[in-house]
Design a protein around this motif. Structure first.
Motif, short mmCIF file in Angstrom:
data_model
loop_
_atom_site.label_atom_id
_atom_site.label_comp_id
_atom_site.label_asym_id
_atom_site.label_seq_id
_atom_site.Cartn_x
_atom_site.Cartn_y
_atom_site.Cartn_z
N LYS A 4 -1.86 1.85 9.47
CA LYS A 4 -1.56 2.90 8.13
C LYS A 4 -2.45 4.06 8.38
CE LYS A 4 -1.78 3.45 3.25
NZ LYS A 4 -2.03 3.03 1.85
N GLN A 23 -2.58 8.37 0.75
CA GLN A 23 -3.32 6.94 0.42
C GLN A 23 -2.55 6.18 -0.51
OE1 GLN A 23 -5.70 5.75 2.17
NE2 GLN A 23 -5.62 4.09 0.88
N THR A 26 2.79 3.37 1.12
CA THR A 26 2.45 2.12 1.77
C THR A 26 2.53 2.70 3.24
OG1 THR A 26 4.74 1.64 1.69
CG2 THR A 26 3.26 0.59 -0.02
N LYS A 27 2.35 1.58 4.22
CA LYS A 27 2.44 1.72 5.58
C LYS A 27 3.97 2.20 5.78
CE LYS A 27 2.36 -0.32 10.03
NZ LYS A 27 2.15 -1.41 10.76
N GLU A 28 4.79 1.50 5.37
CA GLU A 28 6.10 1.79 5.63
C GLU A 28 6.44 3.22 5.12
OE1 GLU A 28 5.04 -1.10 4.18
OE2 GLU A 28 5.28 -2.19 5.95
N GLU A 29 6.12 3.55 3.85
CA GLU A 29 6.34 4.70 3.19
C GLU A 29 5.98 5.92 4.21
OE1 GLU A 29 6.67 3.70 -1.26
OE2 GLU A 29 4.76 4.19 -0.37
N CYS A 30 4.63 5.71 4.67
CA CYS A 30 3.95 6.58 5.68
C CYS A 30 4.92 6.89 6.95
CB CYS A 30 2.93 6.26 6.00
SG CYS A 30 1.47 6.30 4.76
#
Length: 194
Positions: A4, A23, A26-30
């Motif tokens: 992330k 921040q 989430t990692k997936e959203e990023c």
């Protein structure tokens, strides 16, 4: 496998998206956001606009923060000056109370001294009256003494005249023959001489 944090760094480097903003994702959203921006120029433009606005707001916030810090420092200086002034006022009020107490004591002492001066003035007037009375009595005694001296002198002259006359008359009486008369005259003459 990309983390992330690496995705956030990529978003920052390529699209100026601050890590503070990404921040919350989430990692997936990023990942989805990064792909979207890579494939959609309109979204990149919109994100760029937001980033620019965010940067402007960040500058403004920094400027406001500096101004707020300056105001805070001035406020602290003013608070310190206020505390110092309060201490000065307390000190001045304490000094004023001390001076008022001294003033009250001095006023009481002044009243006592004025009363003493008044008493001394009355005593002085009484003494002046006594001196005047004694002076008058002394003058009267001097006049009486002068009169007594004169009367004493006159009396002495009269006594001397009487003695002279008595001596002369006695001398004349002693010329007579009668011895009893002579004795009586001599006794009288001695008696008059004291």
């Amino acid at each position: 496998m990309v983390s992330k944090d690496e995705l956030q760094s990529n978003l920052k480097e390529k699209f100026d998206i601050n890590k503070n903003i990404s921040q919350a994702l989430t990692k997936e959203e990023c990942e989805r956001l990064f792909e979207l921006l890579c494939n959609e120029p309109t979204a990149v433009k919109l994100v760029g606009s937001y980033a620019e606005k965010n940067s402007s707001l960040g500058h403004n916030n920094a400027s406001y923060a500096r101004a707020r810090n300056q105001v805070q420092r001035k406020f602290e200086v003013l608070q310190a000056e206020h505390l110092q002034l309060e201490k000065s006022i307390e000190s001045i009020e304490a000094a004023k109370a001390t001076l008022e107490n001294k003033k009250r004591i001095l006023e009481e002492e002044q009243k006592q001294l004025e009363a003493e001066v008044q008493g001394l003035s009355l005593t002085n007037q009484s003494l002046n009256f006594d001196v005047q009375t004694l002076t008058n009595q002394n003058d009267e005694l001097i006049v009486a003494n002068t009169q007594l001296k004169k009367e004493n002198k006159d009396l002495k002259n009269i006594v001397d005249q009487i003695r002279l006359r008595l001596a002369r008359d006695t001398k004349m009486l002693l010329q007579y023959e009668d011895s009893e008369v002579k004795k009586a005259v001599i006794r009288l003459f001695r008696w008059t001489l004291g």
